[in-house]
Design an enzyme around this catalytic site. Structure first.
Site, PDB file in Angstrom:
ATOM      1  CG  ASP A   1      -1.811   1.148   1.381  1.00 39.23           C
ATOM      2  OD1 ASP A   1      -1.657   2.123   0.627  1.00 39.23           O
ATOM      3  OD2 ASP A   1      -2.698   1.087   2.260  1.00 39.23           O
TER       4      ASP A   1
ATOM      5  CB  SER B   1      -5.786  14.051 -12.844  1.00 41.10           C
ATOM      6  OG  SER B   1      -7.020  14.520 -13.340  1.00 41.10           O
TER       7      SER B   1
ATOM      8  CE1 TYR C   1      -7.330  11.671  -8.587  1.00 44.49           C
ATOM      9  CE2 TYR C   1      -8.243  13.333 -10.059  1.00 44.49           C
ATOM     10  CZ  TYR C   1      -7.541  12.161  -9.873  1.00 44.49           C
ATOM     11  OH  TYR C   1      -7.048  11.476 -10.955  1.00 44.49           O
TER      12      TYR C   1
ATOM     13  CE  LYS D   1      -3.930  11.837  -9.553  1.00 47.99           C
ATOM     14  NZ  LYS D   1      -3.033  10.666  -9.492  1.00 47.99           N
TER      15      LYS D   1
END
Ligand code: NAD
Length: 255
Positions: A66, A150, A163, A167
């Protein structure tokens, strides 16, 4: 599909390579001759992709761990040994499960606990892997670090603020590290993706609507991402560092 073994003699670790884009990157690097350490959180996915590569005549080994767990990443670096190429692909666009809704959420409706999973994988996961695998690249005076971000992190995406932050953070982190390690022959870059889908997804009328924002009228495929990662990790990109390359069908432009 290339027949060139541009990556022969190199060893690559691809995180989150058990499916989707990471799998595509792992297969492409293996096709180009790299030995590939196939990481995923899900051991059976990592094993399946490693088997797929070896069945095709390539060299691969699974490495389930992980990326959000620093001690697991540190241990993996000891077990796997040095790699020449690190591709930070593991990531989650995810949903805010804590809100009990199967959808993305406006930032004003979220709480700090909702943000943690996005920062954990997309930012800390990247920092953990770079911290664990970079010293051996420095020692060996050669390395390539490529992080999959992204367009959400470049141009912003409503309902995906945490998110997007993670990023963008990974890209800023990459630029700083690039400045530290260029003198050691290590390059550090990001690839910023638009929507990547399995082939045929554009035939779904619910998804076709979203193609309006793309200059090239199809969604991306794992191969589109893999081609850029192959270039950045290959022999022709030695003078490219600290950059973020969009691979996004023209969803947004970079100047
Ligand atoms: N699919 C898209 O449209 C798109 C667009 C832009 C960016 N991206 C980015 O591309 C990357 C890959 O996306 P995808 O669509 O292939 O994702 P995916 O969810 O299909 O696959 C991700 C893989 O990573 C693994 N993973 C998740 N958390 C992990 C962890 N903590 N440690 C190790 N492995 C972990 C998962 O088990 C899974 O196999 C991500 O970083 C994502 O943010 C994807």
């Amino acid at each position: 599909m290339t027949e060139e073994r541009t990556h022969a003699g190199r060893r690559a670790l691809v995180t989150g390579a058990g499916q989707g884009i990471g799998r595509g990157i792992a297969l492409e690097l293996a096709r180009r001759g790299a030995g590939v350490v196939v990481n995923d959180l899900a051991p059976e996915r990592a094993a399946a992709v490693a088997d797929e590569i070896t069945a095709a005549g390539g060299d691969a080994a699974p490495a389930p761990f992980d990326v959000t767990d620093w001690s697991a990443v540190e241990q993996a670096a000891k077990t796997a040994g040095p790699v020449d190429i690190l591709v930070n692909n593991a990531g989650n666009a995810g949903r805010v499960a804590a809100l009990g809704r199967e959808d993305f959420a406006p930032f004003a409706e979220t709480s700090p606990a909702d943000w943690a999973p996005f920062l954990g994988v997309n930012l800390y996961g990247v920092m953990h892997a770079v911290r664990a695998f970079l010293p051996a690249m420095i020692d060996r005076s050669w390395g390539r670090v490529i992080t999959v971000i992204s367009d959400a992190g470049r141009v912003g995406e409503p309902t995906m603020a945490a998110y997007s932050a993670a990023k963008a953070g990974a890209a800023g982190f990459s630029r700083a590290v690039a400045r530290e390690v260029g003198r050691h022959g290590v390059t550090v870059n990001c690839v910023s993706l638009g929507t990547i889908m399995p082939e045929g997804a554009e035939d779904d009328p619910r998804l076709a609507r979203n193609l309006g924002r793309y200059v090239i009228k199809r969604f991306g495929r794992p191969d589109d991402a893999a081609a850029m990662v192959a270039f950045l990790s290959g022999p022709d990109a030695g003078w490219v560092t600290g950059q973020t390359y969009p691979v996004n069908g023209g969803y947004s432009f970079s100047s």
